[in-house]
Design an enzyme around this catalytic site. Sequence first.
Site, PDB file in Angstrom:
ATOM      1  N   LEU A  15       5.537  -7.845   3.839  1.00  0.00           N
ATOM      2  CA  LEU A  15       6.038  -9.177   4.207  1.00  0.00           C
ATOM      3  C   LEU A  15       4.974  -9.984   4.936  1.00  0.00           C
ATOM      4  O   LEU A  15       5.188 -11.152   5.261  1.00  0.00           O
ATOM      5  CB  LEU A  15       7.255  -9.027   5.125  1.00  0.00           C
ATOM      6  CG  LEU A  15       8.468  -8.358   4.484  1.00  0.00           C
ATOM      7  CD1 LEU A  15       9.509  -8.036   5.538  1.00  0.00           C
ATOM      8  CD2 LEU A  15       9.051  -9.253   3.411  1.00  0.00           C
ATOM      9  N   LYS A  65      -4.230   3.255   9.739  1.00  0.00           N
ATOM     10  CA  LYS A  65      -4.203   2.755  11.124  1.00  0.00           C
ATOM     11  C   LYS A  65      -4.988   3.635  12.092  1.00  0.00           C
ATOM     12  O   LYS A  65      -5.564   3.127  13.059  1.00  0.00           O
ATOM     13  CB  LYS A  65      -2.763   2.662  11.634  1.00  0.00           C
ATOM     14  CG  LYS A  65      -1.978   1.507  11.076  1.00  0.00           C
ATOM     15  CD  LYS A  65      -0.645   1.409  11.811  1.00  0.00           C
ATOM     16  CE  LYS A  65       0.300   0.480  11.105  1.00  0.00           C
ATOM     17  NZ  LYS A  65       1.516   0.207  11.878  1.00  0.00           N
ATOM     18  N   ASP A 101       1.336  -3.666  17.183  1.00  0.00           N
ATOM     19  CA  ASP A 101       2.675  -3.062  17.131  1.00  0.00           C
ATOM     20  C   ASP A 101       3.266  -3.014  18.540  1.00  0.00           C
ATOM     21  O   ASP A 101       4.481  -3.132  18.715  1.00  0.00           O
ATOM     22  CB  ASP A 101       2.607  -1.643  16.555  1.00  0.00           C
ATOM     23  CG  ASP A 101       2.289  -1.647  15.062  1.00  0.00           C
ATOM     24  OD1 ASP A 101       2.635  -2.632  14.386  1.00  0.00           O
ATOM     25  OD2 ASP A 101       1.688  -0.675  14.586  1.00  0.00           O
ATOM     26  N   GLY A 125      11.881   8.810  17.911  1.00  0.00           N
ATOM     27  CA  GLY A 125      10.806   8.936  16.919  1.00  0.00           C
ATOM     28  C   GLY A 125       9.465   9.045  17.613  1.00  0.00           C
ATOM     29  O   GLY A 125       9.274   8.482  18.700  1.00  0.00           O
ATOM     30  N   ALA A 129       4.780   4.276  15.181  1.00  0.00           N
ATOM     31  CA  ALA A 129       5.645   3.225  15.728  1.00  0.00           C
ATOM     32  C   ALA A 129       6.258   3.683  17.053  1.00  0.00           C
ATOM     33  O   ALA A 129       6.395   2.891  17.993  1.00  0.00           O
ATOM     34  CB  ALA A 129       6.733   2.858  14.725  1.00  0.00           C
ATOM     35  N   ALA A 210      13.399  -0.585  14.567  1.00  0.00           N
ATOM     36  CA  ALA A 210      12.161  -0.968  13.873  1.00  0.00           C
ATOM     37  C   ALA A 210      12.367  -1.097  12.363  1.00  0.00           C
ATOM     38  O   ALA A 210      11.567  -1.729  11.682  1.00  0.00           O
ATOM     39  CB  ALA A 210      11.068   0.055  14.166  1.00  0.00           C
ATOM     40  N   TYR A 212      13.501  -2.634   9.038  1.00  0.00           N
ATOM     41  CA  TYR A 212      13.917  -3.990   8.630  1.00  0.00           C
ATOM     42  C   TYR A 212      14.427  -4.055   7.188  1.00  0.00           C
ATOM     43  O   TYR A 212      14.822  -5.106   6.720  1.00  0.00           O
ATOM     44  CB  TYR A 212      12.800  -5.017   8.868  1.00  0.00           C
ATOM     45  CG  TYR A 212      11.475  -4.686   8.223  1.00  0.00           C
ATOM     46  CD1 TYR A 212      11.256  -4.931   6.876  1.00  0.00           C
ATOM     47  CD2 TYR A 212      10.453  -4.116   8.970  1.00  0.00           C
ATOM     48  CE1 TYR A 212      10.049  -4.629   6.281  1.00  0.00           C
ATOM     49  CE2 TYR A 212       9.236  -3.813   8.388  1.00  0.00           C
ATOM     50  CZ  TYR A 212       9.042  -4.071   7.039  1.00  0.00           C
ATOM     51  OH  TYR A 212       7.847  -3.761   6.469  1.00  0.00           O
TER      52      TYR A 212
HETATM   53  P1  ATR Z   1       5.308   6.120  11.587  1.00  0.00           P
HETATM   54  O1  ATR Z   1       3.884   6.484  11.915  1.00  0.00           O
HETATM   55  O2  ATR Z   1       5.443   5.029  10.594  1.00  0.00           O
HETATM   56  O3  ATR Z   1       6.145   5.888  12.808  1.00  0.00           O
HETATM   57  P2  ATR Z   1       5.772   8.924  10.861  1.00  0.00           P
HETATM   58  O4  ATR Z   1       4.576   9.408  11.576  1.00  0.00           O
HETATM   59  O5  ATR Z   1       5.965   9.407   9.451  1.00  0.00           O
HETATM   60  O6  ATR Z   1       5.902   7.358  10.762  1.00  0.00           O
HETATM   61  O7  ATR Z   1       7.048   9.285  11.731  1.00  0.00           O
HETATM   62  C1  ATR Z   1       8.306   9.259  11.205  1.00  0.00           C
HETATM   63  C2  ATR Z   1       9.312   9.557  12.314  1.00  0.00           C
HETATM   64  O8  ATR Z   1      10.606   9.663  11.717  1.00  0.00           O
HETATM   65  C3  ATR Z   1       9.069  10.870  13.038  1.00  0.00           C
HETATM   66  O9  ATR Z   1       9.496  10.721  14.371  1.00  0.00           O
HETATM   67  C4  ATR Z   1       9.965  11.829  12.260  1.00  0.00           C
HETATM   68  O10 ATR Z   1      10.354  12.953  12.967  1.00  0.00           O
HETATM   69  P3  ATR Z   1       9.401  14.290  12.956  1.00  0.00           P
HETATM   70  O11 ATR Z   1       8.277  13.993  13.874  1.00  0.00           O
HETATM   71  O12 ATR Z   1      10.268  15.380  13.441  1.00  0.00           O
HETATM   72  O13 ATR Z   1       8.965  14.459  11.518  1.00  0.00           O
HETATM   73  C5  ATR Z   1      11.153  10.940  12.046  1.00  0.00           C
HETATM   74  N1  ATR Z   1      12.023  11.369  10.947  1.00  0.00           N
HETATM   75  C6  ATR Z   1      11.815  11.221   9.605  1.00  0.00           C
HETATM   76  N2  ATR Z   1      12.839  11.722   8.906  1.00  0.00           N
HETATM   77  C7  ATR Z   1      13.734  12.217   9.825  1.00  0.00           C
HETATM   78  C8  ATR Z   1      15.009  12.860   9.722  1.00  0.00           C
HETATM   79  N3  ATR Z   1      15.585  13.095   8.538  1.00  0.00           N
HETATM   80  N4  ATR Z   1      15.634  13.204  10.871  1.00  0.00           N
HETATM   81  C9  ATR Z   1      15.068  12.959  12.077  1.00  0.00           C
HETATM   82  N5  ATR Z   1      13.862  12.358  12.221  1.00  0.00           N
HETATM   83  C10 ATR Z   1      13.207  11.985  11.120  1.00  0.00           C
END
Ligand code: ATR
Length: 271
Positions: A15, A65, A101, A125, A129, A210, A212
């Site tokens: 976007l 990043k 961010d 998370g 992010a 976060a 969208y």
């Molecule tokens: P970004 O850098 O974009 O924030 P990322 O590093 O892939 O993305 O992180 C994704 C987040 O979503 C992580 O906190 C992940 O939890 P884990 O660290 O345990 O992997 C979380 N996440 C993704 N799928 C999930 C699920 N089904 N249940 C709970 N947490 C989830």
Amino acid sequence: MDVYGLVGNPVGHSLSAPMHEAAYDAQDIDAVYLTFEPEPSSLDLAISGAEALGIAGLNVTVPFKESVIEYVEPDDQAAALGAVNTIDFSTRGEARGYNTDVDGVSRALASRGVSLSDADAVVLGAGGAGRAAAWALAEAGASVTVVNRTVSRAETVAALVDGRATGLDDLGDVVRNSTVLVHTTTVGMESDRSLVPPEALHANLTVLDAVYRPLQTRLLRDAKAAGATTIDGARMLLYQGAAAFEHWTGTTAPVEAMDRAVRTQLDDAHG
Ligand code: ATR
């Protein structure tokens, strides 16, 4: 004409282009915003080539990043976070790196008048992010608890901000005792699910999601039903972009025009 762009792989549904082009229109700036998809192994060439060609600025997204930090001069915040999402080439010979961010989270919350000093805040998370959100909240004076499925990742982020870390089993209790929740996992994008037990949400809470796509996630709908204040992911994206625009141009971003552009795109995509 100034050339800006987004570097990622893939950059398919970004976007950022419509958002930034709306800002150029609003301020009569002669500029374009393009998307670039270098091979991961060519990132160094892409960055030095962009600089050599006179590109004015770049946003950086997945998967670059973290790795891009090697090729720029990060400011203190980006260096501490280990991630850059905005590069300014306007000083010749010095590609400056920022992490907007963090601004996305702090300005989205500030735009709704959310008070963070001495607040108890929870970041759900622990990816990039989550790290930016934890930083933004701590910087504004909140005490931060990072909750993540993988507790060791939560601990890494918490250590960065002197916060606490725990796993999903404690999420309900942590949310009940907090006034701010920032959700940064991918849950809620592909399926209408939320990790937060609805009964833990309350009227004294502000929830920033976060995610969208979709705009009205299950989490935000549950939060609204509980009487909480809600802020959607488009607002975080908007203020992240506004901060990048301000680094590049040195002028205040036309956030209303940018917001309209983002929401038009999201409405088009989801009816
Ligand atoms: P970004 O850098 O974009 O924030 P990322 O590093 O892939 O993305 O992180 C994704 C987040 O979503 C992580 O906190 C992940 O939890 P884990 O660290 O345990 O992997 C979380 N996440 C993704 N799928 C999930 C699920 N089904 N249940 C709970 N947490 C989830």
